[in-house]
Scaffold this motif. Structure first.
Motif, short mmCIF file in Angstrom:
data_model
loop_
_atom_site.label_atom_id
_atom_site.label_comp_id
_atom_site.label_asym_id
_atom_site.label_seq_id
_atom_site.Cartn_x
_atom_site.Cartn_y
_atom_site.Cartn_z
N LEU B 115 4.30 -0.18 5.38
CA LEU B 115 3.21 -0.09 4.40
C LEU B 115 3.58 -0.68 3.04
CD1 LEU B 115 1.69 3.41 5.17
CD2 LEU B 115 0.61 1.19 5.44
N GLY B 116 4.85 -0.55 2.66
CA GLY B 116 5.26 -1.07 1.36
C GLY B 116 5.19 -2.58 1.28
N GLY B 120 -2.62 -3.93 -0.12
CA GLY B 120 -3.36 -2.67 -0.06
C GLY B 120 -4.55 -2.69 0.88
N ARG B 122 -5.18 -4.56 3.48
CA ARG B 122 -4.81 -4.61 4.90
C ARG B 122 -4.30 -3.25 5.36
NH1 ARG B 122 -2.47 -10.20 7.10
NH2 ARG B 122 -2.82 -9.06 9.02
N ALA B 123 -3.57 -2.57 4.47
CA ALA B 123 -3.07 -1.24 4.81
C ALA B 123 -4.23 -0.29 5.09
CB ALA B 123 -2.20 -0.70 3.68
N LEU B 124 -5.27 -0.35 4.23
CA LEU B 124 -6.40 0.56 4.39
C LEU B 124 -7.14 0.30 5.69
CD1 LEU B 124 -7.92 1.00 0.85
CD2 LEU B 124 -6.46 2.54 2.17
N LEU B 125 -7.22 -0.98 6.10
CA LEU B 125 -7.91 -1.30 7.34
C LEU B 125 -7.03 -1.07 8.56
CD1 LEU B 125 -9.70 -4.59 6.27
CD2 LEU B 125 -10.71 -2.35 6.61
#
Lengths: 417, 262
Positions: B115-116, B120, B122-125
Motif C-alpha cells: 500500500l505504501g 492513493g 489505486r489503493a482505494l479501488l
C-alpha cells in the motif's frame, strides 16, 4: 511518581506547553472523577427519596407528593447524604466506578481521619477549589485518596451487607410499591374481568375475516413494505458516513471530540422521539396528500439516528491491530480506512441494516395508524368505521407479514454474523 | 553531543523518552543506542519494560515525548506525517497478535504490504498491479503458504498467521524489520520456525532486524546483539554470550529462573 533528575526537560514542566497541558489534564481528570461519584450518589439518593415520598403520600396520606419537605431541605439532605456515604462507606458511585476512599498507604482509614475528610469535603470538593491543586487539596490534607479499589485476600462482603446492595434493594421495593399504587386501582381491575363480554363482537369479527378486501389490503401491504425498504436504504446512505464521525475511537483531538459529542447527542435526541411523533410532524410538514411519503420521512429520520448509534458502537469495538499494521506499511489514512477498518465492519453493518429493516416493517404499520400511509392507515380506518371484520382481516395479514419478515431477516443475519 | 559517530550506524537512538498518562507513567527513560546495518538486535525485558513502545517509536506508530532517532542518516523524529509514510515503506513490522484482517484472505493481507508504494486512488479501488499479485504469491511461497493464498486468515493456525504477517512484511522489501514479540503467542516448535524465517531475511536479504523476545534462549540463539530494558531504562547492551546469571537476575529480578525453549 517523580521525574529522574533533569531528564524530562531542562525547564520546569509548567513552563512548557506539554507540561501545562498535562497539569491541567490531571486536575480536570481528578475533578471529573469526584463529580461522577457525587452525581451517582446524590442522584441515587434523590431518586430514592422522591420514590419513598411518593409511595408514602399515596398509601398513607392519600395524596400526591414528591418530596414531603421543602425543596431546599431536600437538596441539602441529598448533598449531605452523598457526602456521608462517600466519606464513611463504600458508596454506590465509588462501587460502580471501581473506586474507594483509603489512605495512600496502609489498609483502613480510622474514623477520625474519615471525619476530617468529611469536613474537608465541604470546604474543598463542594466549592471545587480543592481541584486547583494536584493532588487535590482535600486529599493532601486528609491523607485519604479516592483511588482504584483494591481487592485483596479477603472475600468481599455479600451484596446484602453492603450499603450499595441495600440501596438497590430499597430502590426496587419502593419502585414496585409506588408503581403498583399508581397504576392499579380496584375498580379498574374489577372491570377487566367483569366487562370482558362487551368486547365479544370484536373477537367474533376477528375470527370471521372478510376476504373481499384481500386484494386492496395486499396492495397496501406492498406500500408498507416499500416504505420500510425506502426508509432503510436512504437511512443507510446517510448513516454510514455519519457513523465514522460518531465513533469515539476515530474522533480524537480538539476538532474530532466536539464533533463526536454533538453528533451523538443529536442522534440520541432524534432517537428518543418515536417514529409515530415524527410521522405527525411530517404529515403537517408535507401535507396529507401523499401520506406514505410522510411515513417514509418519519421512518427515515428515526432509522438514521438508530443506525448511526449501532454502526458507531461497532466501529468503537473494532480490533486496533490491523490499523496499526497497515499504518506501519506506510499506507495513507484512507488506505487504512479501506483495508484495516472497512473489512471489519461490512458484515456487522449489513446485519444491523437488516435488523433495522425488520423494525421498520413493524414501525411502518404503526406510522400508518396516524395517517402515514400503508396497511396501518387502512387498519385504523376500519376501526374508526366500526368495520371489525375487515379490521380483523387486516390484523391477520399484518401478523403474517411481520412473522415472515422476522424469520427472513433472522435467517439472513445468520449469514452475516 | 548530537554528532553522528564516525562509523555511521544504520539506526541511532538518542535520549529517547516516552511519557504516558499526563506525565505520570514513564515508558522509556533516556534510551540511547545504535544499530549497525545487518545486525540482528534482540530486545529483552519483562512485560511492561518498554519493549513494544521502543519498537513503535522507531517507526513512529507512537510519538516519542523526547529524544531523537536517525535512520540511515535521516532524522525520522523530525519528519512530517507524509514523509514518515515514505520511510515506513522500508520498515517492515510483525506483531505478537499478528494484526491481520481476519475476514480477508491471506493474499489480500499480504498485498496490503504494497500500500505504501501504490498511488492513493489505486489503493482505494484495490487495483494492485499484476506484478504485485505475483510478488504476493511469491512471498507466500517463500513462507510455505502458497496453497493457502485464497483461504481466509481466520481459518489458519497461529504459526501460519504469523507467516502471513512475515509475507506482508516481505512485500515491503524492507531494509529494517521490527518484530514485536513475534513468537509469544506460539508454541516452542512453531517459534523456531518463525525465528528461522527472520534469520533468513537477516542473513540472505541483509535486512536489519530488531526483535523483542521473552525467552533468553531464543535471544541467544538468533541475536547477534542483545539489549535489555528494565522499567524503560537500558540495563544491558552487548553480545549474547555476555549475559551471565548475575546479569540475568539484574534484568529479570531476583526470583527469575531461566527457562529454555528448545
Amino acid at each position: 511518581m517523580g521525574y529522574p533528575e533533569g531528564y524530562l526537560s531542562e525547564r520546569p514542566p509548567w513552563t512548557t506547553l506539554a507540561g501545562i497541558r498535562n497539569a491541567l489534564g490531571r486536575r480536570a481528570h481528578a475533578a471529573g472523577r469526584y463529580f461522577a461519584v457525587f452525581l451517582l450518589d446524590a442522584g441515587g439518593l434523590g431518586i430514592l427519596w422522591i420514590l419513598v415520598s411518593y409511595a408514602y403520600a399515596w398509601y398513607v396520606l392519600h395524596a400526591t407528593a414528591y418530596m414531603l419537605v421543602p425543596w431546599w431541605l431536600f437538596a441539602v439532605g441529598v448533598v449531605e447524604g452523598a457526602a456521608l456515604w462517600g466519606s464513611f462507606g463504600l458508596s454506590l458511585g465509588q462501587r460502580l466506578l471501581g473506586r474507594e476512599l483509603g489512605p495512600a498507604e496502609g489498609r483502613e482509614a480510622s474514623a477520625r481521619v474519615r471525619v476530617r475528610y468529611f469536613l474537608l469535603w465541604h470546604a474543598f470538593v463542594l466549592p471545587g477549589i480543592g481541584f486547583l491543586f494536584d493532588p487535590p487539596l482535600h486529599e493532601r490534607l486528609s491523607g485519604l485518596r479516592l483511588r482504584p479499589r483494591r481487592i485483596e485476600g479477603t472475600a468481599p462482603a455479600p451484596w446484602y451487607r453492603t450499603s450499595s446492595g441495600l440501596f438497590v434493594a430499597a430502590l426496587l421495593v419502593v419502585t414496585c410499591a409506588a408503581a403498583v399504587g399508581v397504576t392499579i386501582s380496584w375498580p379498574a381491575l374489577a372491570r377487566l374481568f367483569r366487562q370482558a363480554g362487551e368486547t365479544a363482537d370484536f373477537w367474533r369479527a376477528l375470527v370471521s375475516p372478510d376476504t373481499s378486501i384481500l386484494l386492496d389490503a395486499g396492495r397496501d401491504m406492498i406500500v408498507t413494505i416499500f416504505m420500510a425498504v425506502l426508509a432503510t436504504l436512504f437511512a443507510v446512505v446517510v448513516a454510514v458516513p455519519l457513523s465514522f464521525l460518531a465513533a469515539r475511537n476515530l474522533m480524537t483531538g480538539p476538532v474530532g471530540r466536539p464533533v463526536y459529542t454533538i453528533l451523538r447527542g443529536a442522534m440520541s435526541i432524534i432517537r428518543s422521539i418515536e417514529p409515530i411523533i415524527w410521522a405527525i410532524i411530517f404529515l403537517v410538514w408535507v401535507t396529507a396528500l401523499r401520506s406514505a411519503f410522510a411515513g417514509v420521512l418519519a421512518l427515515w429520520v428515526h432509522s438514521i439516528a438508530d443506525l448511526v448509534k449501532l454502526y458507531a458502537e461497532r466501529l468503537e469495538a473494532i480490533d486496533q491491530g490491523p490499523i496499526e499494521a497497515i499504518t506501519a506499511t506506510g499506507a495513507g489514512r484512507l488506505s487504512v480506512l479501506r483495508y484495516a477498518i472497512i473489512p471489519q465492519i461490512v458484515n456487522p453493518y449489513i446485519s444491523f441494516t437488516l435488523y433495522r429493516w425488520d423494525i421498520n416493517i413493524r414501525m411502518a404499520t404503526v406510522v400508518g395508524l396516524v395517517g402515514g400511509g400503508g396497511i396501518g392507515q387502512r387498519l385504523i380506518n376500519y376501526i374508526w368505521g366500526v368495520q371489525y371484520r375487515q379490521a380483523g382481516t387486516v390484523m391477520i395479514l399484518i401478523v403474517i407479514l411481520v412473522w415472515a419478515i422476522d424469520y427472513l431477516s433472522a435467517r439472513l443475519r445468520e449469514k452475516f454474523a | 553531543m548530537v554528532c553522528l559517530p564516525m562509523a555511521n550506524p544504520y539506526l541511532v537512538v538518542e535520549h529517547l523518552t516516552k511519557v504516558y498518562e499526563r506525565g505520570q507513567v514513564l515508558a522509556l527513560r533516556d534510551l540511547s543506542f545504535t544499530v549497525d546495518k545487518g545486525e540482528f538486535l534482540v530486545v529483552i525485558g519483562l512485560s511492561g519494560s518498554g519493549k513494544s513502545t521502543l519498537l513503535r517509536c522507531i517507526n513512529r506508530l507512537i510519538e516519542p515525548t523526547k529524544g531523537k532517532i536517525w535512520l540511515d542518516g535521516g532524522e525520522v523524529t523530525r519528519l512530517s506525517q507524509a514523509r514518515m509514510r515514505r520511510v515506513r515503506r522500508k520498515i517492515g513490522m510483525i506483531f505478537q497478535q499478528f494484526n491481520l484482517v481476519d475476514r480477508s484472505t491471506a493474499i489480500a493481507n499480504v498485498l496490503t504490504g504494497r500500500l505504501g508504494y501504490l498511488p492513493g486512488w489505486r489503493a482505494l479501488l484495490g487495483w494492485f498491479p499484476e506484478e504485485d499479485r505475483e510478488k504476493a504469491l511469491a512471498s507466500l511461497e517463500r513462507v510455505g503458504l502458497r496453497d493457502k493464498a485464497y483461504v481466509r486468515v481466520d481459518q489458519l493456525s497461529g504459526g501460519q498467521r504469523q507467516r502471513v504477517g512475515i509475507a506482508r512484511a516481505l512485500m515491503q522489501e524492507p531494509e529494517l524489520l521490527l518484530a514485536d514479540e513475534p513468537v509469544s503467542a506460539l508454541d516452542p516448535a512453531t517459534s523456531h520456525s518463525i525465528m528461522q524465517y527472520l534469520e533468513q531475511m537477516n542473513k540472505e536479504d541483509g535486512v536489519t532486524v530488531i526483535a523483542s523476545l521473552h525467552f533468553l534462549s531464543l535471544a541467544r540463539r538468533y541475536g547477534t546483539r542483545i539489549i535489555a530494558l528494565k522499567d524503560g531504562q537500558l540495563v544491558f547492551d552487548g553480545s549474547p554470550q555476555a549475559i551471565d546469571n548475575v546479569k540475568f537476575k539484574e534484568i529479570y529480578g531476583e526470583d527469575a529462573e531461566e527457562v529454555e525453549v528448545r
